[in-house]
Design a protein around this motif. Sequence first.
Motif, PDB file in Angstrom:
ATOM      1  N   SER A  10       0.635  -1.074   0.490  1.00  0.00           N
ATOM      2  CA  SER A  10      -0.279  -0.232  -0.290  1.00  0.00           C
ATOM      3  C   SER A  10       0.976   0.963   0.176  1.00  0.00           C
ATOM      4  O   SER A  10       1.046   1.962  -1.030  1.00  0.00           O
ATOM      5  CB  SER A  10      -0.946  -0.577   1.132  1.00  0.00           C
ATOM      6  OG  SER A  10      -1.389  -0.889   1.135  1.00  0.00           O
ATOM      7  N   ILE A  11       1.675   1.666   0.877  1.00  0.00           N
ATOM      8  CA  ILE A  11       2.853   2.557   0.864  1.00  0.00           C
ATOM      9  C   ILE A  11       3.164   2.374   0.044  1.00  0.00           C
ATOM     10  O   ILE A  11       3.668   3.881  -0.770  1.00  0.00           O
ATOM     11  CB  ILE A  11       3.167   2.664   2.477  1.00  0.00           C
ATOM     12  CG1 ILE A  11       3.994   4.277   2.433  1.00  0.00           C
ATOM     13  CG2 ILE A  11       4.858   1.531   2.429  1.00  0.00           C
ATOM     14  CD1 ILE A  11       3.133   5.324   2.632  1.00  0.00           C
ATOM     15  N   CYS A  12       4.265   2.192  -1.149  1.00  0.00           N
ATOM     16  CA  CYS A  12       4.551   1.956  -2.609  1.00  0.00           C
ATOM     17  C   CYS A  12       3.861   2.871  -3.468  1.00  0.00           C
ATOM     18  O   CYS A  12       4.342   2.908  -4.243  1.00  0.00           O
ATOM     19  CB  CYS A  12       5.094   0.347  -2.827  1.00  0.00           C
ATOM     20  SG  CYS A  12       6.399  -0.194  -2.032  1.00  0.00           S
ATOM     21  N   GLU A  13       2.682   1.514  -3.655  1.00  0.00           N
ATOM     22  CA  GLU A  13       1.936   1.925  -4.907  1.00  0.00           C
ATOM     23  C   GLU A  13       1.065   3.376  -4.453  1.00  0.00           C
ATOM     24  O   GLU A  13       0.428   4.117  -5.453  1.00  0.00           O
ATOM     25  CB  GLU A  13       0.859   0.905  -4.862  1.00  0.00           C
ATOM     26  CG  GLU A  13       1.026  -0.434  -5.288  1.00  0.00           C
ATOM     27  CD  GLU A  13      -0.099  -1.596  -5.451  1.00  0.00           C
ATOM     28  OE1 GLU A  13      -0.789  -0.683  -5.908  1.00  0.00           O
ATOM     29  OE2 GLU A  13       0.426  -3.061  -5.547  1.00  0.00           O
ATOM     30  N   THR A  14       1.299   4.477  -3.058  1.00  0.00           N
ATOM     31  CA  THR A  14       0.629   5.032  -2.762  1.00  0.00           C
ATOM     32  C   THR A  14       1.274   6.220  -3.065  1.00  0.00           C
ATOM     33  O   THR A  14       1.431   6.848  -3.194  1.00  0.00           O
ATOM     34  CB  THR A  14      -0.686   4.771  -1.959  1.00  0.00           C
ATOM     35  OG1 THR A  14       0.339   4.764  -0.747  1.00  0.00           O
ATOM     36  CG2 THR A  14      -2.249   4.232  -1.934  1.00  0.00           C
ATOM     37  N   ALA A  15       2.080   6.398  -1.436  1.00  0.00           N
ATOM     38  CA  ALA A  15       2.841   7.438  -1.391  1.00  0.00           C
ATOM     39  C   ALA A  15       3.791   7.274  -2.558  1.00  0.00           C
ATOM     40  O   ALA A  15       4.717   8.563  -2.341  1.00  0.00           O
ATOM     41  CB  ALA A  15       3.486   7.637   0.318  1.00  0.00           C
ATOM     42  N   MET A  16       4.518   5.798  -2.885  1.00  0.00           N
ATOM     43  CA  MET A  16       5.668   5.933  -4.328  1.00  0.00           C
ATOM     44  C   MET A  16       5.276   5.510  -5.306  1.00  0.00           C
ATOM     45  O   MET A  16       6.157   6.386  -6.127  1.00  0.00           O
ATOM     46  CB  MET A  16       6.490   5.183  -3.060  1.00  0.00           C
ATOM     47  CG  MET A  16       7.401   4.928  -2.053  1.00  0.00           C
ATOM     48  SD  MET A  16       7.754   6.576  -1.596  1.00  0.00           S
ATOM     49  CE  MET A  16       7.959   6.681   0.706  1.00  0.00           C
ATOM     50  N   GLY A  17       4.064   5.563  -5.390  1.00  0.00           N
ATOM     51  CA  GLY A  17       4.125   5.192  -7.220  1.00  0.00           C
ATOM     52  C   GLY A  17       4.696   3.845  -7.595  1.00  0.00           C
ATOM     53  O   GLY A  17       4.480   4.106  -8.932  1.00  0.00           O
ATOM     54  N   THR A  18       5.121   3.351  -6.533  1.00  0.00           N
ATOM     55  CA  THR A  18       5.589   1.998  -7.458  1.00  0.00           C
ATOM     56  C   THR A  18       5.179   0.810  -7.080  1.00  0.00           C
ATOM     57  O   THR A  18       4.247   0.855  -6.484  1.00  0.00           O
ATOM     58  CB  THR A  18       6.912   1.668  -6.921  1.00  0.00           C
ATOM     59  OG1 THR A  18       7.471   3.579  -7.482  1.00  0.00           O
ATOM     60  CG2 THR A  18       7.446   0.602  -7.770  1.00  0.00           C
ATOM     61  N   GLN A  19       4.522   0.133  -8.389  1.00  0.00           N
ATOM     62  CA  GLN A  19       3.900  -0.854  -7.554  1.00  0.00           C
ATOM     63  C   GLN A  19       4.790  -2.004  -7.996  1.00  0.00           C
ATOM     64  O   GLN A  19       6.202  -2.448  -8.615  1.00  0.00           O
ATOM     65  CB  GLN A  19       3.052  -1.468  -8.806  1.00  0.00           C
ATOM     66  CG  GLN A  19       1.797  -2.634  -8.078  1.00  0.00           C
ATOM     67  CD  GLN A  19       1.194  -2.561  -9.220  1.00  0.00           C
ATOM     68  OE1 GLN A  19       0.904  -2.018 -10.127  1.00  0.00           O
ATOM     69  NE2 GLN A  19      -0.186  -3.571  -8.831  1.00  0.00           N
ATOM     70  N   LEU A  20       4.850  -3.155  -6.870  1.00  0.00           N
ATOM     71  CA  LEU A  20       5.842  -4.013  -6.837  1.00  0.00           C
ATOM     72  C   LEU A  20       5.690  -4.788  -7.138  1.00  0.00           C
ATOM     73  O   LEU A  20       4.190  -5.925  -7.685  1.00  0.00           O
ATOM     74  CB  LEU A  20       6.260  -5.474  -5.138  1.00  0.00           C
ATOM     75  CG  LEU A  20       6.365  -4.232  -3.786  1.00  0.00           C
ATOM     76  CD1 LEU A  20       6.277  -4.909  -2.639  1.00  0.00           C
ATOM     77  CD2 LEU A  20       7.827  -3.443  -3.758  1.00  0.00           C
ATOM     78  N   ASN A  21       6.430  -5.824  -8.403  1.00  0.00           N
ATOM     79  CA  ASN A  21       5.903  -7.188  -9.383  1.00  0.00           C
ATOM     80  C   ASN A  21       7.169  -8.409  -8.801  1.00  0.00           C
ATOM     81  O   ASN A  21       7.798  -7.647  -7.545  1.00  0.00           O
ATOM     82  CB  ASN A  21       7.202  -6.639 -10.671  1.00  0.00           C
ATOM     83  CG  ASN A  21       8.130  -5.875 -10.891  1.00  0.00           C
ATOM     84  OD1 ASN A  21       8.979  -6.414  -9.991  1.00  0.00           O
ATOM     85  ND2 ASN A  21       8.743  -4.601 -10.935  1.00  0.00           N
TER      86      ASN A  21
END
Length: 493
Positions: free
Chosen positions: A177-188
């Motif tokens: 959640s923190i990656c995809e929102t605050a950081m704009g990066t989706q974990l692959n």
Amino acid sequence: MYLMIILSFTIFLCVIHLICNYNGKARELKKIPGPPDRFIIGNLPEVLVSAVDLMKLARKYAETFNGIYRFWVFPFSFVNIYNPQDIEILLSGMKYHGKSEVYKFLKPWLGEGLLISRGDKWMKRRKILTPAFHFNVLRKFCGTVQENSQRLVETLEKAAGETINVVHVISEFTLNSICETAMGTQLNAETTDAGKAYKDAIYELGHSLYKRFITIYMYYDFIFAKTIEGRSFYKHLKALHSFTQRVIVDRKKYVEQHGNTFNENQVDKTTMLDMLIAAEKDGRIDSKGIQEEVDTFMFEGHDTTAAGLSFCLMLLANHSDIQDKIVAELKEIFGDSTRPANMEDFSKMRYLECCIKESLRLYPPVHFISRDIHESVKLSNYTVPAGTICHIFIYDLHRRSDLYENPSVFNPDRFLPENSVGRHPYAYIPFSAGPRNCIGQKFAMMEMKSSISEILRKFELQPVTTPSDIEITADLILRNAKPIEVRFVKRLN
């Protein structure tokens, strides 16, 4: 010869003892109640215990003394407080806003990010970052958080009816959640492995920092770096920084190619990292500053929320009647619909919010904060001299029987509006308070409401770990010494 050495050493110890115990600062500190200290070493033997026993010791002192006590370990003096009046003095303004010497242990990891920085640097960073947590920005991220909550439920469905260590699955959810929102990066698939290494490294760092905290000679950087704990610390630090550096590089590449937007389904969502990148272009922050803030928010944005959620799920599993009340509230909001929640739905989850607040009262993820007393201050009618480190024990504040009736009982009704009237504003501070309060607290509440509501719409929580099983261990974040286990059983209706 040997006699002269022994005599000289004895005289040296006596001089140190006189300096430490009979100067003006020492005389003021001795007026504050506290455990008896020993020649030269003060209260050092008390802290040379396991991480679990250290937390038990703090609880013992909280029960023994009345809201304030001193603690001395050569050459450091500490005053520990846990009453709202004193806490308000320290937190309500900027006079004592500087974090204490204890936080220097975090500098190799977090640099001078928002958690540690002070003065003009803190104010400039806070100004840059505050817009990232505006209500309108949170609204735009609601869908992303909900998608992650649904993925969390899918993970739980694969183990429905089995005993699950919720800490692991919840940590994955909050990191995503923190990656995809605050950081704009989706974990692959590739970064997920790096993310696992990141989470594991945080736990190892916490252990090393605890060992450093109780071992006075490790307070000195050059000594710590040569110890086993120090080598372990710096090894895991590489894993942490490697992960966050990758997040920054990936987002910078994306911004260069597309500007500060997501894909066509996520247009106009400006992330916290985007704001930092824009501030770098404007000359308001450099690349090192971006690294510091990303490290700070990646840690605080996922680990504290994961801890809060894990304890909350454990408590709900042990209180089926309270679960039923939340489910009834969710039925009123959603009926038989399976649609995802939105911001308007979250605002209607009033009883669930009371449950989250009560869980954060009993198990505040940030269980203590520490301030540098740079000039003398009156606390509980005692003079705390300049140069003292002051710990604010949030865990003990939240469990005071004069503030909360039956304080160890999980009772969400405490936070109903009619029951909150007259409570001291500094009697409940899970997100700290005053100017240095947690900038991401609204995001954390949204994330907790999203995940818990989604889970309870699909599952009944059954207890495995009980509150009596909990053994808090000394760490950066409130953690149980053993797994926190819950059983998730699919709801029939």
